[in-house]
Design an enzyme around this catalytic site. Structure first.
Site, PDB file in Angstrom:
ATOM      1  N   GLU A  92       6.688 -31.105  75.869  1.00 28.23           N
ATOM      2  CA  GLU A  92       6.927 -31.075  77.304  1.00 28.23           C
ATOM      3  C   GLU A  92       7.459 -29.719  77.703  1.00 28.23           C
ATOM      4  O   GLU A  92       8.226 -29.095  76.965  1.00 28.23           O
ATOM      5  CB  GLU A  92       7.974 -32.121  77.692  1.00 28.23           C
ATOM      6  CG  GLU A  92       7.458 -33.518  77.581  1.00 28.23           C
ATOM      7  CD  GLU A  92       8.432 -34.532  78.143  1.00 28.23           C
ATOM      8  OE1 GLU A  92       9.510 -34.124  78.647  1.00 28.23           O
ATOM      9  OE2 GLU A  92       8.110 -35.717  78.100  1.00 28.23           O
ATOM     10  N   CYS A 342      17.763 -31.380  81.973  1.00 34.57           N
ATOM     11  CA  CYS A 342      18.357 -31.079  80.682  1.00 34.57           C
ATOM     12  C   CYS A 342      18.595 -32.338  79.867  1.00 34.57           C
ATOM     13  O   CYS A 342      19.143 -33.302  80.362  1.00 34.57           O
ATOM     14  CB  CYS A 342      19.725 -30.450  80.865  1.00 34.57           C
ATOM     15  SG  CYS A 342      19.634 -28.826  81.461  1.00 34.57           S
TER      16      CYS A 342
HETATM   17  N1  SAH Z   1      19.286 -26.754  71.709  1.00 39.90           N
HETATM   18  C1  SAH Z   1      19.708 -25.843  72.685  1.00 39.90           C
HETATM   19  C2  SAH Z   1      18.747 -25.705  73.845  1.00 39.90           C
HETATM   20  C3  SAH Z   1      18.154 -26.976  74.388  1.00 39.90           C
HETATM   21  S1  SAH Z   1      19.270 -28.103  75.147  1.00 39.90           S
HETATM   22  C4  SAH Z   1      21.092 -26.187  73.186  1.00 39.90           C
HETATM   23  O1  SAH Z   1      21.581 -27.282  72.899  1.00 39.90           O
HETATM   24  O2  SAH Z   1      21.679 -25.329  73.837  1.00 39.90           O
HETATM   25  C5  SAH Z   1      19.547 -27.318  76.722  1.00 39.90           C
HETATM   26  C6  SAH Z   1      20.808 -27.736  77.423  1.00 39.90           C
HETATM   27  O3  SAH Z   1      20.756 -29.085  77.870  1.00 39.90           O
HETATM   28  C7  SAH Z   1      22.032 -27.627  76.546  1.00 39.90           C
HETATM   29  O4  SAH Z   1      23.073 -26.973  77.208  1.00 39.90           O
HETATM   30  C8  SAH Z   1      22.368 -29.072  76.312  1.00 39.90           C
HETATM   31  O5  SAH Z   1      23.680 -29.255  75.989  1.00 39.90           O
HETATM   32  C9  SAH Z   1      21.988 -29.694  77.616  1.00 39.90           C
HETATM   33  N2  SAH Z   1      21.858 -31.168  77.568  1.00 39.90           N
HETATM   34  C10 SAH Z   1      21.429 -31.929  76.554  1.00 39.90           C
HETATM   35  N3  SAH Z   1      21.454 -33.231  76.899  1.00 39.90           N
HETATM   36  C11 SAH Z   1      21.893 -33.296  78.167  1.00 39.90           C
HETATM   37  C12 SAH Z   1      22.104 -34.347  79.103  1.00 39.90           C
HETATM   38  N4  SAH Z   1      21.860 -35.621  78.770  1.00 39.90           N
HETATM   39  N5  SAH Z   1      22.569 -34.029  80.317  1.00 39.90           N
HETATM   40  C13 SAH Z   1      22.812 -32.746  80.652  1.00 39.90           C
HETATM   41  N6  SAH Z   1      22.625 -31.718  79.833  1.00 39.90           N
HETATM   42  C14 SAH Z   1      22.165 -31.972  78.595  1.00 39.90           C
END
Ligand code: SAH
Ligand code: SF4
Length: 351
Positions: A92, A342
């Site tokens: 995606e 996110c």
């Molecule tokens: N693996 C990397 C990049 C992808 S995740 C990382 O973790 O930074 C991208 C962002 O989305 C990260 O800041 C992560 O913490 C956030 N994220 C993951 N799950 C989420 C959720 N359920 N709600 C809001 N942000 C979330």
């Protein structure tokens, strides 16, 4: 099979020269690749038929990704594509448009790029983490995500303006392919994107941050911190225990010193878990005075049962950081209703 989107422009030039053709033939491939988006090598009409045949017979292709689904949010600002990849997986990728911040009369168009299918980090609040790790994406799969959206945007007279590596997966756990894609996307003879318009988000893998700092690029860095102490962080990011909170913050600071780029700490706020005033004070103490910025993300609904804190709580958390002199913003969420926000990306639930 090798996708031409995998090549650095210099590598493609070398290939063409090694095949006995003049260098300018490489330009005749690169220009359409990044501006016209051919689907097959035979679509590049400027090339001699003989070269097209030779490339095809030697196993070169274009198009490691094919669009199979497209979902657009009701307000039209968020588009999610499901791309079927040459490795038989689907990924995606998401376009977020911000009409309010126009660049040259056009909306800011940010692509949220994926680097892996699934993720091995297992963050308890993240849908990608919950599906586990499936496979690493190749550079051409990463480049193709951007190319697909550029083609869609070009038809409306718009362009991709920003990239965030915040889709599925942990970029630093697929460093070599991720950085190859970044270098192709920023190369003037490749996609030609400004380095400063790219942000890589990591769960905080110190070795990866150090390597990125040495690349001599002006890429932005975001570190997903989520907790100011190791005990709480371990509960939220169970596998990321190799590096302590202090080490992660130090490597972020070193990145800032080396590149001059301000580091953003991402902090997903979860009701009753990491959103208390006490925790906000601890976080402020940790980050005060080191030039960093905090991005608060009230959690998006995923399969887990974490809840988003009330608006009051979110603003109180922000105020505590702000009063302590820590730069802070609350992320404006896009695409939650089409599961494109996110942490909501996973390939088995589309829409
Ligand atoms: N693996 C990397 C990049 C992808 S995740 C990382 O973790 O930074 C991208 C962002 O989305 C990260 O800041 C992560 O913490 C956030 N994220 C993951 N799950 C989420 C959720 N359920 N709600 C809001 N942000 C979330
Ligand atoms: Fe992986 Fe980032 Fe999701 Fe954690 S938040 S599981 S590191 S994609």
């Amino acid at each position: 099979m090798t996708d031409l989107y995998r090549f650095f422009p210099e590598e493609l030039e070398q290939l063409i020269i090694d095949m006995g053709y003049p260098r300018y033939r490489a330009d005749q491939i690169l220009l359409p690749l990044y501006y016209k988006f051919p689907k097959n090598i035979s679509d590049i009409k400027q090339l001699p038929k003989k070269l097209i045949t030779e490339l095809t017979e030697s196993g070169y292709t274009i198009g490691s990704a094919k669009e199979t689904h497209r979902v657009v949010s009701e307000d039209g600002d968020t588009t999610k594509l499901l791309l079927n990849l040459s490795n038989d997986h689907s990924v995606e990728t998401v376009l977020m448009q911000y009409a309010s911040s126009k660049i040259g009369g056009h909306p800011r168009s940010t692509i949220c790029v994926s680097t892996q299918i699934g993720c091995a980090m297992g963050c308890v609040f993240c849908a990608t983490g919950q599906m586990g790790f499936e496979t690493n994406l190749k550079a051409e799969h990463i480049v193709s995500q951007v190319i697909h959206f550029e083609e869609i945007l070009q038809q409306r007279g718009e362009h991709v303006t920003n990239l965030v590596f915040m889709g599925m997966g942990e970029p630093m756990a697929n460093y070599d392919e991720m950085i190859r894609a970044v270098k192709i996307l920023t190369h003037p003879k490749g996609f030609g994107m400004g380095q400063r318009h790219i942000t890589i988000s990591t769960i905080g893998i110190k070795s990866g941050i150090e390597k990125l700092a040495e690349e001599n690029l002006q890429i932005g860095l975001a570190i997903s911190l989520h907790a100011p102490n190791n005990t709480l962080r371990k509960k939220l990011v169970p596998t990321a225990t190799l590096n302590s909170v202090d080490e992660i913050i130090e490597s972020g600071y070193n990145y800032f010193k080396k590149t001059g780029r301000r580091v953003t700490f991402e902090y997903a706020l979860m009701d009753g878990i990491n959103d208390s005033s006490e925790i906000a004070h601890d976080l402020a103490k940790l980050l005060r005075g080191n030039g960093s910025h905090v991005n608060l993300i009230p959690i998006n609904p995923t399969a887990g049962d974490f809840k988003r804190p009330s608006n009051n709580r979110v603003h109180e958390f922000e105020r505590i950081l702000f009063d302590a002199g820590v730069n802070c913003t609350i992320r404006i969420e896009k695409g939650t209703e089409i599961s494109a926000a996110c942490g909501q990306l996973r390939t088995d639930i589309l829409g």
